[in-house]
Design an enzyme around this catalytic site. Structure first.
Site, PDB file in Angstrom:
ATOM      1  N   MET A  98      -1.140  33.407 -19.586  1.00  0.00           N
ATOM      2  CA  MET A  98       0.350  33.286 -18.920  1.00  0.00           C
ATOM      3  C   MET A  98      -0.123  33.627 -17.465  1.00  0.00           C
ATOM      4  SD  MET A  98       2.213  36.225 -21.515  1.00  0.00           S
ATOM      5  CE  MET A  98       3.695  35.348 -20.593  1.00  0.00           C
ATOM      6  N   HIS A  99       1.174  33.662 -16.714  1.00  0.00           N
ATOM      7  CA  HIS A  99       1.031  33.923 -15.167  1.00  0.00           C
ATOM      8  C   HIS A  99       0.033  32.456 -14.339  1.00  0.00           C
ATOM      9  CE1 HIS A  99       2.346  37.259 -17.606  1.00  0.00           C
ATOM     10  NE2 HIS A  99       0.537  37.571 -17.489  1.00  0.00           N
TER      11      HIS A  99
ATOM     12  N   ASP B 124       0.156  32.891 -24.633  1.00  0.00           N
ATOM     13  CA  ASP B 124      -1.112  33.211 -26.518  1.00  0.00           C
ATOM     14  C   ASP B 124      -0.402  35.081 -27.070  1.00  0.00           C
ATOM     15  OD1 ASP B 124      -1.027  35.901 -23.701  1.00  0.00           O
ATOM     16  OD2 ASP B 124      -2.945  34.731 -23.268  1.00  0.00           O
TER      17      ASP B 124
END
Length: 479
Positions: A77-78, A233
């Site tokens: 992520m991110h 995830d």
């Protein structure tokens, strides 16, 4: 058949499952991370495409893919993947564990709108502060940004030709109104962006597009294979392990530690440093407490004393009440509940009687107390946890699992061996998108055994946890 692709930081994994959710094939391709400066962590998005092609080709060599109906995506992520007007990548992707935007994150977090709308602290690893950093340090790049995609969604762009994101991953950007499950125009404007810079949003179990014909032909898939929205995830892993309904949760004893709970309601408490995100399924949210060093703390100690971690834990015997000694596992700071990047670990109250076994128990107890912190933070928001599944390498230690069960006051179910992680959850989401199925197919894996709490030792663990919390306050004053 259904394919799950999980874009990890160190590798991309793919699996094929049939309609009975039996794994028919699996493959991985390695990935590398570039760290050109202290605190930087970047990846070349082109490497994701090459890895995906390698994995898909490997899967096709193991089983005919002519029966594939759906593909699901999972990913770290991110990450900030910046595209120009022609979808060309403008710079390497800035990853989740990149800390260069700490100053920008603090500035955004000081704006009360961010916590109010996203339900979360603006952490340096989130996407929005990275774009502010680019604007301040690479303005020529920022001026060319046409789209901002999360890593797995750049993979989707290559697969389908569409700019699409889904709720669980988007919730980690600091741009999503997490309760409304929509982009916030105010938060985007606060970082110099607009809705036009964002991909279209779908739910993780919905169709986000179809596989391009050229790729279908290349890998031997039929035309018209649908691509599910997928999930970040941890959300995809939760679908894989069957944590999709209120009351269900998993505890992950990996390098880091995660306590993940599913919820039917949006119940944020940003100040607790609990992550409150959308789940990968409609009308569902999830909360996570994150420990930065879980098994990593044990591995550090094992390396320090020149032994193997599993050997240290095997010799401990039955669970004991915690002694006076404490270990604070803040080797690289801590996330939940402190959001403290500066704090560092410590052994406290050492004496002549402490041997390697005692120190090992203290390390396991320290991480256990950290999980209790996350448990208290999550349940403090109103989230109910009635079922807990244990995953990750650390669950091979019965001593450790029983300590956590005792501290949390609930049994921990351990699945039979098998991969029920992000790729498996992504494949399940692909099945949902292709068939219209819902959360009912995200069943729990077969449980090998359950480890119950030791009720007699529960008061001792509670007392030790209280001293652990007090010790953080004392240690913080010294940093």
């Amino acid at each position: 058949m259904y394919i799950g692709l999980d874009l990890g930081t160190s590798s991309l994994k793919g699996i094929v499952i049939d309609s009975e959710q039996t794994i028919l094939a699996e493959a991985t391709a390695p990935l590398t991370v570039a760290r050109p400066h202290d605190g930087w962590s970047e990846q070349d998005p082109e490497s994701w495409l090459k890895a995906a092609d390698q994995v898909m080709s490997a899967l096709a060599s193991q089983v005919s893919l002519d029966g594939v109906a759906g593909i699901g995506l999972s990913g770290h992520m991110h990450g900030a993947t910046l595209l120009g007007a022609d979808d060309a990548v403008l710079r390497p992707c800035i990853l989740w564990n990149d800390t260069r935007s700490a100053k920008q994150a603090a500035a955004l977090d000081a704006d009360p709108r961010f916590r109010a709308l996203t339900g979360n602290i603006v952490f340096p690893g989130f996407t929005a502060p990275k774009l502010v950093w680019v604007n301040e340090n690479e303005p020529e790049i920022f001026s060319k940004v046409a789209k901002v995609l999360l890593p797995k969604d750049y993979l989707r762009l290559w697969l389908t030709g569409d700019h699409v994101a889904e709720m669980s991953d988007a919730a980690g950007t600091s741009w999503l109104d997490t309760g409304a499950r929509d982009w916030s125009d105010d938060l985007l404007a606060a970082t110099g962006l607009s809705r036009d810079h964002m991909p279209r949003l779908v739910e993780g179990s919905e169709v986000s597009g179809t596989l391009r014909d050229t790729l279908a032909t290349q890998w031997g898939l039929p035309k018209g294979v649908v691509i599910a929205g997928g999930g970040g995830d941890n959300a995809a892993s939760a679908v894989g392990v069957g944590v999709v309904k209120p009351g269900e949760a998993f505890v992950s004893l990996g390098t880091s530690g995660v306590l993940f709970a599913s919820s039917a309601a949006y119940q944020p408490d940003a100040a607790s440093a609990v992550h409150t995100f959308c789940h990968a399924l409609p009308d569902t949210w999830h909360q996570m407490g994150v420990i930065l060093a879980a098994a990593d703390a044990l591995n550090w100690f094992a390396g320090t004393v020149g032994q193997k971690a599993d050997a240290l834990t095997r010799s401990l015997g039955d669970l004991r009440a915690p002694g006076r000694m404490l270990f604070l596992p803040y080797l690289g700071g801590e996330r939940t509940p402190h959001n403290d990047a500066a704090i560092r670990g410590a052994f406290l109250h050492l004496d002549h009687s402490n041997d390697t076994a005692a120190l090992t128990r203290a390390v396991l107890e320290g991480v256990t107390h950290a999980f209790r912190d996350s448990f208290d933070a999550l349940t403090g928001t109103g989230t109910q946890i009635t079922r807990l599944i244990g995953v990750g390498g650390g669950t091979r230690s019965d001593y450790w699992v029983k300590a956590i069960a005792t501290s949390l006051g609930m049994p921990i179910d351990l699945p039979v061996s098998g991969d029920f992680g992000g790729a498996f959850g992504a494949a399940r989401l692909g099945m949902m998108a292709a068939t219209g199925a819902g959360a009912e197919i995200a069943t729990a894996p077969p449980i090998e055994r359950s480890i119950d709490p030791d009720i007699a030792l529960a008061p001792a663990f509670s007392e030790a946890h209280a001293r652990y919390r007090e010790s953080y306050t004392a240690l913080k004053s010294l940093t």
